[in-house]
Scaffold this motif. Structure first.
Motif, mmCIF file in Angstrom:
data_model
loop_
_atom_site.group_PDB
_atom_site.id
_atom_site.type_symbol
_atom_site.label_atom_id
_atom_site.label_comp_id
_atom_site.label_asym_id
_atom_site.label_seq_id
_atom_site.Cartn_x
_atom_site.Cartn_y
_atom_site.Cartn_z
ATOM 1 N N PRO A 76 1.995 6.723 10.331
ATOM 2 C CA PRO A 76 2.562 7.106 9.128
ATOM 3 C C PRO A 76 4.085 7.359 9.191
ATOM 4 C CG PRO A 76 0.522 8.140 9.186
ATOM 5 C CD PRO A 76 0.851 7.559 10.238
ATOM 6 N N LEU A 120 -6.620 7.321 7.338
ATOM 7 C CA LEU A 120 -5.199 6.721 7.801
ATOM 8 C C LEU A 120 -4.413 5.860 6.950
ATOM 9 C CD1 LEU A 120 -3.160 6.922 10.092
ATOM 10 C CD2 LEU A 120 -4.622 5.052 11.486
ATOM 11 N N ARG A 123 -2.704 7.848 4.302
ATOM 12 C CA ARG A 123 -1.670 8.486 4.815
ATOM 13 C C ARG A 123 -0.484 7.680 5.268
ATOM 14 N NH1 ARG A 123 -5.769 10.925 8.149
ATOM 15 N NH2 ARG A 123 -5.143 9.835 10.028
ATOM 16 N N ASP A 126 0.881 6.623 1.663
ATOM 17 C CA ASP A 126 1.600 7.820 0.943
ATOM 18 C C ASP A 126 2.855 7.740 1.670
ATOM 19 O OD1 ASP A 126 -0.460 8.425 -0.638
ATOM 20 O OD2 ASP A 126 -1.377 9.997 0.433
ATOM 21 N N ALA A 127 2.912 7.859 3.178
ATOM 22 C CA ALA A 127 4.217 8.065 3.736
ATOM 23 C C ALA A 127 5.225 6.985 3.214
ATOM 24 C CB ALA A 127 4.214 7.963 5.369
ATOM 25 N N SER A 161 -1.877 5.643 -4.250
ATOM 26 C CA SER A 161 -0.937 6.114 -3.442
ATOM 27 C C SER A 161 0.479 5.647 -3.811
ATOM 28 C CB SER A 161 -1.148 5.519 -1.852
ATOM 29 O OG SER A 161 -2.006 5.978 -1.195
#
Length: 329
Positions: A76, A120, A123, A126-127, A161
């Motif tokens: 991420p 994952l 994540r 989102d990142a 996300s």
């Protein structure tokens, strides 16, 4: 078709293909009717950022927007940084690769391997969405294998996300490019989310494009392999969707001129030495359905000169034109 603030010219997209969708190819497809073209995938590995290949893939000079750049990775933090770097180089849309089935990609847990780890996936998405202000899109497959089709789950994670469009290749990673694309699965994904969904896989004709749009309910379609050696497929599809009539096949002289323009752009982009060699696969694709194409390709593959390569192309397609006139007489 709209992605974030960008209203596309139409709902026909060029799929990102490693070693194919370079700037000359993207520009050509856009000129011949594609509404958007996504770049070759760029690794999030910072060690590769200054490589000649990566630098060339970040060259968007003269390319019509929106500029969509695909990034690849499994970390991420690294993916977020890669997104920021690409936006700084001109990317207007960041696309995340979670669809590539290649072993060298999946063995480092990237591409479609990520579909095995939904937390994952969340994540990473989102990142990346938090890292940049431009729209983020995602390309996936329907799952890892036929026993684990989790495309609907991944699509919902993506929507949650903040991903603004989702392209789905209608096969699992295990299927590679074999068998038939699962348009019913794409339809289920489309029904599960409210963001635009783009259908991909086996769309190789105007008639198939219309059928897939109807069967999946997708907002757009994405074409990859069928555009290799046939970049005009986008204008053919547009004409068919708008008029219900199939365009006549292009004349050899018209194909010759398109190919020569493509070659000239490849030579300028890569330089003569590399350009001639990269051009060989494109010439093979353009000629694969033409009579006498096999012998022609043998001759083309033995020359290292731009002038000779162009001369062989002109000779081949001019002879096709003559043969067509004689048959019609």
């Amino acid at each position: 078709m709209r992605i974030g603030p960008y209203q596309l010219d139409n709902n026909l997209l060029v799929a990102p293909m490693a070693g194919v969708t370079d700037r000359p190819f993207r520009q050509l497809c856009r000129r011949l009717g594609a509404g958007m073209a996504v770049s070759e995938m760029i690794s999030s590995n910072a060690a590769l950022r200054g490589s000649r290949k990566t630098v060339r893939r970040l060259d968007f000079a003269g390319e019509p927007g929106p500029i969509a750049v695909q990034i690849l990775g499994a970390d991420p933090v690294a993916m977020a940084e890669a997104a920021r770097v690409n936006v700084a180089h001109g990317a207007q849309i960041i696309d995340i690769n979670m669809g590539c089935p290649a072993k060298k990609v999946c063995k480092v847990a990237a591409g479609s391997a990520l579909l095995m780890d939904p937390p994952l996936v969340g994540r990473i998405l989102d990142a990346v969405v938090r890292a940049v202000e431009v729209p983020v899109t995602l390309k996936i497959r329907t799952g890892w294998d036929p026993q684990h089709r989790n495309g609907v789950e991944i699509a919902r994670i993506a929507e949650g996300s903040g991903v603004q469009a989702l392209a789905v290749h209608g096969r699992t990673r295990a299927c590679g490019f074999s068998g038939q694309a699962e348009y019913d699965t794409i339809r289920s994904i489309k029904q599960a989310v409210s963001i635009p969904v783009i259908a991909n896989g086996d769309i190789d004709s105007p008639e198939k494009a219309k059928k897939v749009l109807e069967q999946t309910g997708a907002d757009a379609i994405m074409i990859g392999r069928a555009a290799q050696g046939r970049p005009w497929i986008f204008r053919e599809i547009t004409h068919y969707l708008e008029n219900g009539v199939t365009l006549a096949p292009p004349e050899p002289g018209w194909i010759r001129d398109i190919l020569l323009q493509h070659l000239e752009n490849l030579y300028q982009f890569y330089g003569e030495f590399q350009g001639v060699r990269i051009a060989r696969k494109h010439i093979a694709w353009y000629s694969k359905t033409q009579p006498g194409g096999a012998l022609f390709r043998q001759r083309v593959n033995t020359t290292d000169s731009t002038e000779k390569q162009q001369a062989l192309v002109m000779e081949f397609f001019d002879q096709l034109a003559i043969n067509n006139k004689e048959r019609a007489a």
